[in-house]
Design a protein around this motif. Structure first.
Motif, mmCIF file in Angstrom:
data_model
loop_
_atom_site.group_PDB
_atom_site.id
_atom_site.type_symbol
_atom_site.label_atom_id
_atom_site.label_comp_id
_atom_site.label_asym_id
_atom_site.label_seq_id
_atom_site.Cartn_x
_atom_site.Cartn_y
_atom_site.Cartn_z
ATOM 1 N N ASP A 24 0.824 -1.216 0.000
ATOM 2 C CA ASP A 24 0.000 0.000 0.000
ATOM 3 C C ASP A 24 0.860 1.269 0.000
ATOM 4 O O ASP A 24 0.451 2.284 -0.577
ATOM 5 C CB ASP A 24 -0.969 -0.008 1.188
ATOM 6 C CG ASP A 24 -2.164 -0.917 0.905
ATOM 7 O OD1 ASP A 24 -2.509 -1.101 -0.284
ATOM 8 O OD2 ASP A 24 -2.743 -1.453 1.877
ATOM 9 N N ASP A 25 2.017 1.213 0.652
ATOM 10 C CA ASP A 25 2.942 2.361 0.567
ATOM 11 C C ASP A 25 3.312 2.626 -0.894
ATOM 12 O O ASP A 25 3.391 3.772 -1.331
ATOM 13 C CB ASP A 25 4.253 2.075 1.329
ATOM 14 C CG ASP A 25 4.058 2.023 2.830
ATOM 15 O OD1 ASP A 25 3.069 2.594 3.318
ATOM 16 O OD2 ASP A 25 4.902 1.391 3.502
ATOM 17 N N ILE A 26 3.573 1.559 -1.628
ATOM 18 C CA ILE A 26 3.959 1.701 -3.039
ATOM 19 C C ILE A 26 2.763 2.178 -3.862
ATOM 20 O O ILE A 26 2.884 3.100 -4.674
ATOM 21 C CB ILE A 26 4.497 0.360 -3.592
ATOM 22 C CG1 ILE A 26 5.683 -0.133 -2.745
ATOM 23 C CG2 ILE A 26 4.914 0.524 -5.051
ATOM 24 C CD1 ILE A 26 6.127 -1.552 -3.069
ATOM 25 N N LEU A 27 1.607 1.558 -3.618
ATOM 26 C CA LEU A 27 0.396 1.935 -4.369
ATOM 27 C C LEU A 27 0.084 3.418 -4.222
ATOM 28 O O LEU A 27 -0.415 4.046 -5.161
ATOM 29 C CB LEU A 27 -0.807 1.125 -3.851
ATOM 30 C CG LEU A 27 -1.251 -0.094 -4.651
ATOM 31 C CD1 LEU A 27 -1.907 0.320 -5.959
ATOM 32 C CD2 LEU A 27 -0.118 -1.064 -4.896
ATOM 33 N N ALA A 28 0.392 3.977 -3.066
ATOM 34 C CA ALA A 28 0.099 5.395 -2.808
ATOM 35 C C ALA A 28 0.895 6.314 -3.735
ATOM 36 O O ALA A 28 0.533 7.475 -3.928
ATOM 37 C CB ALA A 28 0.394 5.736 -1.345
ATOM 38 N N LEU A 29 1.964 5.787 -4.341
ATOM 39 C CA LEU A 29 2.785 6.596 -5.250
ATOM 40 C C LEU A 29 2.252 6.552 -6.683
ATOM 41 O O LEU A 29 2.696 7.323 -7.536
ATOM 42 C CB LEU A 29 4.237 6.102 -5.226
ATOM 43 C CG LEU A 29 4.906 6.110 -3.843
ATOM 44 C CD1 LEU A 29 6.243 5.387 -3.896
ATOM 45 C CD2 LEU A 29 5.086 7.543 -3.350
ATOM 46 N N TYR A 30 1.327 5.630 -6.948
ATOM 47 C CA TYR A 30 0.756 5.474 -8.286
ATOM 48 C C TYR A 30 -0.535 6.285 -8.433
ATOM 49 O O TYR A 30 -1.369 6.305 -7.519
ATOM 50 C CB TYR A 30 0.452 3.995 -8.554
ATOM 51 C CG TYR A 30 1.649 3.198 -9.029
ATOM 52 C CD1 TYR A 30 1.998 3.189 -10.381
ATOM 53 C CD2 TYR A 30 2.422 2.445 -8.150
ATOM 54 C CE1 TYR A 30 3.094 2.460 -10.830
ATOM 55 C CE2 TYR A 30 3.523 1.716 -8.598
ATOM 56 C CZ TYR A 30 3.846 1.736 -9.938
ATOM 57 O OH TYR A 30 4.934 1.017 -10.388
ATOM 58 N N ALA A 31 -0.701 6.903 -9.589
ATOM 59 C CA ALA A 31 -1.954 7.585 -9.924
ATOM 60 C C ALA A 31 -3.037 6.551 -10.232
ATOM 61 O O ALA A 31 -2.736 5.403 -10.569
ATOM 62 C CB ALA A 31 -1.731 8.485 -11.142
ATOM 63 N N ASP A 32 -4.285 6.963 -10.124
ATOM 64 C CA ASP A 32 -5.374 6.101 -10.580
ATOM 65 C C ASP A 32 -5.193 5.845 -12.072
ATOM 66 O O ASP A 32 -4.848 6.754 -12.832
ATOM 67 C CB ASP A 32 -6.733 6.787 -10.345
ATOM 68 C CG ASP A 32 -7.101 6.786 -8.869
ATOM 69 O OD1 ASP A 32 -6.574 5.932 -8.116
ATOM 70 O OD2 ASP A 32 -7.917 7.641 -8.471
ATOM 71 N N GLY A 33 -5.435 4.611 -12.480
ATOM 72 C CA GLY A 33 -5.336 4.270 -13.894
ATOM 73 C C GLY A 33 -3.920 3.966 -14.357
ATOM 74 O O GLY A 33 -3.676 3.779 -15.551
ATOM 75 N N ALA A 34 -2.983 3.898 -13.410
ATOM 76 C CA ALA A 34 -1.580 3.649 -13.766
ATOM 77 C C ALA A 34 -1.391 2.224 -14.297
ATOM 78 O O ALA A 34 -2.217 1.342 -14.046
ATOM 79 C CB ALA A 34 -0.695 3.862 -12.541
ATOM 80 N N THR A 35 -0.292 2.052 -15.026
ATOM 81 C CA THR A 35 0.031 0.744 -15.577
ATOM 82 C C THR A 35 1.448 0.336 -15.173
ATOM 83 O O THR A 35 2.320 1.192 -14.990
ATOM 84 C CB THR A 35 -0.055 0.744 -17.121
ATOM 85 O OG1 THR A 35 0.841 1.732 -17.640
ATOM 86 C CG2 THR A 35 -1.466 1.053 -17.590
ATOM 87 N N VAL A 36 1.634 -0.977 -15.038
ATOM 88 C CA VAL A 36 2.936 -1.528 -14.643
ATOM 89 C C VAL A 36 3.287 -2.673 -15.591
ATOM 90 O O VAL A 36 2.477 -3.588 -15.789
ATOM 91 C CB VAL A 36 2.892 -2.047 -13.185
ATOM 92 C CG1 VAL A 36 4.136 -2.889 -12.860
ATOM 93 C CG2 VAL A 36 2.770 -0.884 -12.201
ATOM 94 N N GLU A 37 4.478 -2.611 -16.173
ATOM 95 C CA GLU A 37 4.967 -3.685 -17.047
ATOM 96 C C GLU A 37 6.373 -4.059 -16.547
ATOM 97 O O GLU A 37 7.338 -3.350 -16.790
ATOM 98 C CB GLU A 37 5.014 -3.199 -18.499
ATOM 99 C CG GLU A 37 5.391 -4.281 -19.509
ATOM 100 C CD GLU A 37 5.460 -3.746 -20.941
ATOM 101 O OE1 GLU A 37 5.213 -2.539 -21.136
ATOM 102 O OE2 GLU A 37 5.772 -4.545 -21.844
ATOM 103 N N ASP A 38 6.462 -5.171 -15.802
ATOM 104 C CA ASP A 38 7.725 -5.525 -15.130
ATOM 105 C C ASP A 38 7.907 -7.030 -15.158
ATOM 106 O O ASP A 38 7.223 -7.733 -14.443
ATOM 107 C CB ASP A 38 7.690 -4.994 -13.698
ATOM 108 C CG ASP A 38 9.019 -5.169 -12.976
ATOM 109 O OD1 ASP A 38 9.875 -5.948 -13.434
ATOM 110 O OD2 ASP A 38 9.189 -4.520 -11.936
ATOM 111 N N PRO A 39 8.890 -7.539 -15.940
ATOM 112 C CA PRO A 39 9.698 -6.791 -16.896
ATOM 113 C C PRO A 39 8.934 -6.481 -18.191
ATOM 114 O O PRO A 39 7.874 -7.065 -18.440
ATOM 115 C CB PRO A 39 10.864 -7.740 -17.190
ATOM 116 C CG PRO A 39 10.312 -9.109 -16.972
ATOM 117 C CD PRO A 39 9.304 -8.964 -15.856
ATOM 118 N N VAL A 40 9.483 -5.545 -18.967
ATOM 119 C CA VAL A 40 8.930 -5.219 -20.284
ATOM 120 C C VAL A 40 8.791 -6.514 -21.091
ATOM 121 O O VAL A 40 9.679 -7.366 -21.074
ATOM 122 C CB VAL A 40 9.852 -4.221 -21.025
ATOM 123 C CG1 VAL A 40 9.497 -4.136 -22.499
ATOM 124 C CG2 VAL A 40 9.776 -2.840 -20.378
#
Lengths: 124, 124
Positions: free
Chosen positions: A25-41
């Protein structure tokens, strides 16, 4: 107004600290609504908060240290090389990706793409 | 078949060498038709071969050395930190951006985005 370089740097530093020692949740708080994550590309892009939380919950219980190696910022984009060391008993696993992030005007992350491969993992 | 990591690494190494000591046409040969260049991120994207050649022609006559610092590859994408040192008489100008490139199946560059800012320049 676009996020300032200082605001972007603060978010990157908070991200690295949270990945190492914070909660999902600490990490999620740094993301905007609607954000995307691709890890690894090249892996499926995570597009919901639930799927992003799930991604970070996997590493939440691990004993980790992280360090920013190099950070570059241009406009709304940051690229940074960082080192994440996971301790597993007597062993350590080091991953040092280059992450590329885009930010909204509030300095929240709108996209994260991590460039690394299995070959970059170092066990010690 | 997507480009192999080896093929991508070869292109990145040829790119860095060509930026330092090659001609604009040497660099252009590494780009696929229809490629785009955004350097630094936030400036207008160059979408024609003429505008990309123009970009590299500016640095062609300069006396430069370049060095790859860190390269990460995932799927069709590379992110790399490199150092470019330009000699101007008694002075040197060092820029060390993180570039993000995407590649086609032949290992040619289809997009390049360079993440750096004026603040990263070091004069010596």
């Amino acid at each position: 107004m676009p996020a300032s370089p200082e605001s972007i740097r603060n978010t990157v530093e908070a991200y690295i600290k949270s990945v190492a020692t914070g909660t999902a949740d600490d990490i999620l708080a740094l993301y905007a609504d609607g954000a995307t994550v691709e890890d690894p590309v090249g892996t499926p892009v995570r597009t919901t908060r639930e799927s992003i939380r799930e991604f970070y919950q996997v590493i939440e219980p691990l004993e980790q240290e992280a360090e920013l190696v190099t950070l570059r910022i241009a406009a709304n984009t940051a690229a940074f090389h960082f080192r994440l060391i996971t301790k597993m008993g007597d062993q350590t696993l080091e991953i040092a990706p280059i992450d590329v992030m885009e930010f909204d005007d509030d300095g929240k992350i709108v996209s994260m793409r991590a460039v690394w491969s299995q070959e970059d993992m170092i066990t010690g």
